[in-house]
Design an enzyme around this catalytic site. Structure first.
Site, PDB file in Angstrom:
ATOM      1  N   ASP A  76       0.790  -1.194  -0.061  1.00 47.01           N
ATOM      2  CA  ASP A  76      -0.198  -0.108  -0.067  1.00 47.01           C
ATOM      3  C   ASP A  76       0.997   1.093  -0.130  1.00 47.01           C
ATOM      4  O   ASP A  76       1.997   1.172   0.467  1.00 47.01           O
ATOM      5  CB  ASP A  76      -0.980  -0.056   1.246  1.00 47.01           C
ATOM      6  CG  ASP A  76      -1.705   1.262   1.351  1.00 47.01           C
ATOM      7  OD1 ASP A  76      -2.486   1.605   0.347  1.00 47.01           O
ATOM      8  OD2 ASP A  76      -1.584   1.863   2.334  1.00 47.01           O
ATOM      9  N   LEU A  77       0.384   2.391  -0.424  1.00 40.37           N
ATOM     10  CA  LEU A  77       1.251   3.446  -0.169  1.00 40.37           C
ATOM     11  C   LEU A  77       0.931   4.475   0.970  1.00 40.37           C
ATOM     12  O   LEU A  77       1.890   4.653   1.680  1.00 40.37           O
ATOM     13  CB  LEU A  77       0.913   4.468  -1.642  1.00 40.37           C
ATOM     14  CG  LEU A  77       1.564   5.647  -1.867  1.00 40.37           C
ATOM     15  CD1 LEU A  77       3.289   5.585  -1.905  1.00 40.37           C
ATOM     16  CD2 LEU A  77       1.102   6.508  -2.985  1.00 40.37           C
ATOM     17  N   ASP A  78      -0.212   5.031   0.838  1.00 38.24           N
ATOM     18  CA  ASP A  78      -0.522   6.123   2.007  1.00 38.24           C
ATOM     19  C   ASP A  78      -0.574   5.391   3.717  1.00 38.24           C
ATOM     20  O   ASP A  78      -1.301   4.297   3.557  1.00 38.24           O
ATOM     21  CB  ASP A  78      -2.003   6.724   1.658  1.00 38.24           C
ATOM     22  CG  ASP A  78      -1.717   7.464   0.513  1.00 38.24           C
ATOM     23  OD1 ASP A  78      -0.975   8.550   0.677  1.00 38.24           O
ATOM     24  OD2 ASP A  78      -2.209   7.437  -0.645  1.00 38.24           O
ATOM     25  N   THR A 118      -2.329   0.887  -4.603  1.00 37.93           N
ATOM     26  CA  THR A 118      -3.094   1.902  -3.808  1.00 37.93           C
ATOM     27  C   THR A 118      -4.432   2.265  -4.059  1.00 37.93           C
ATOM     28  O   THR A 118      -5.055   1.686  -5.265  1.00 37.93           O
ATOM     29  CB  THR A 118      -2.270   3.278  -3.896  1.00 37.93           C
ATOM     30  OG1 THR A 118      -2.922   4.355  -3.117  1.00 37.93           O
ATOM     31  CG2 THR A 118      -1.924   3.674  -5.362  1.00 37.93           C
ATOM     32  N   LYS A 136     -10.567  -1.710  -2.241  1.00 39.22           N
ATOM     33  CA  LYS A 136     -10.376  -2.450  -1.120  1.00 39.22           C
ATOM     34  C   LYS A 136     -11.553  -2.006  -0.050  1.00 39.22           C
ATOM     35  O   LYS A 136     -12.138  -0.840  -0.067  1.00 39.22           O
ATOM     36  CB  LYS A 136      -8.970  -1.895  -0.413  1.00 39.22           C
ATOM     37  CG  LYS A 136      -7.819  -2.148  -1.140  1.00 39.22           C
ATOM     38  CD  LYS A 136      -6.503  -1.340  -0.751  1.00 39.22           C
ATOM     39  CE  LYS A 136      -5.492  -1.390  -1.422  1.00 39.22           C
ATOM     40  NZ  LYS A 136      -4.168  -0.698  -0.856  1.00 39.22           N
TER      41      LYS A 136
END
Length: 225
Positions: free
Chosen positions: A15-17, A112, A144
């Site tokens: 995941d990014l954030d 993401t 998601k």
């Protein structure tokens, strides 16, 4: 959690954030301003949005509005989030880990819930290495906590989901990774996240793991003790 303190896999889906990048101030600025425009309490919005596609959150809070109105709000919000990168930095251990994976020829992807403009802006602001695969909201129909994004990430890496390790901070992302059949490592996830007892590791940050490429090409993920 399983008792063993290691995982074997062939690739990683990050995941990014909140996992690789600390974008929380920018996210909260954008969404709190949006909440003010619609007269919604900040906590109500912030407790819902994390780990989900923006369009999913907008549809949730704008029930009764037309799709055109929701689309217009999405475009406005996307523009704000893509242009506001003040304070965005890589989280502890992220850059070192990704560079190590590249040096070790271990495949990895970013998966993401953010849109491409927002994700690319935050990735660049944080100074992260470029991934082999970059999955964003535009590439999946169901975001998601559905498994679609992580299934796509594994497919684009040429790996089976069960051979991948998902690294996530958000409850929705943890559920997505588990639903996809991947190994899952949580990083700074809320303590009340559902199914947190099913993940392989519960970490505070990425400095808590060491990854070593095995002779057979698999990645050995060891939790530092």
């Amino acid at each position: 959690m399983p008792e063993e303190l290691h995982v074997l896999c062939k690739g990683f889906l990050f995941d990014l954030d909140g996992t690789l990048v600390d974008s929380l101030p920018a996210v909260e600025r954008a969404w709190c301003n949006w909440a003010d425009r619609f007269g919604i309490a900040h906590d109500e919005v912030l407790n819902f949005i994390h780990g989900k596609q923006a369009i999913t959150s907008l549809r949730h809070f704008m029930a009764g509005h037309s799709e055109d109105e929701i689309a217009a709000e999405f475009t406005r919000l996307e523009s704000i989030e893509a242009s506001d990168t003040t304070g965005i930095v890589a989280l502890p251990g992220a850059v070192a880990l990704l560079n190590h994976l590249n040096e070790s020829a271990i495949p990895w992807a970013i998966v993401t819930s953010g849109s491409m403009p927002v994700a690319r802006a935050r990735h660049k602001a944080a100074g992260l290495p470029l991934p082999e695969v970059f999955v964003t909201a535009e590439q999946v129909t169901r975001g998601k906590p559905e498994p679609d994004a992580y299934l796509l990430g594994a497919k684009l890496l040429g790996l089976a989901p069960e051979d991948c390790t998902v690294v996530e901070d958000a409850s929705a992302g943890i559920l997505s990774g588990l639903a996809a059949g991947c190994h899952v490592i949580s990083v700074s996830a809320p303590e009340n996240s559902p199914r947190l007892d099913e993940v392989d590791f519960v970490l505070q940050n990425l400095t808590e793991i060491t990854v070593t490429r095995q002779p057979d090409g698999q990645a050995h993920v060891l939790r530092n003790t």
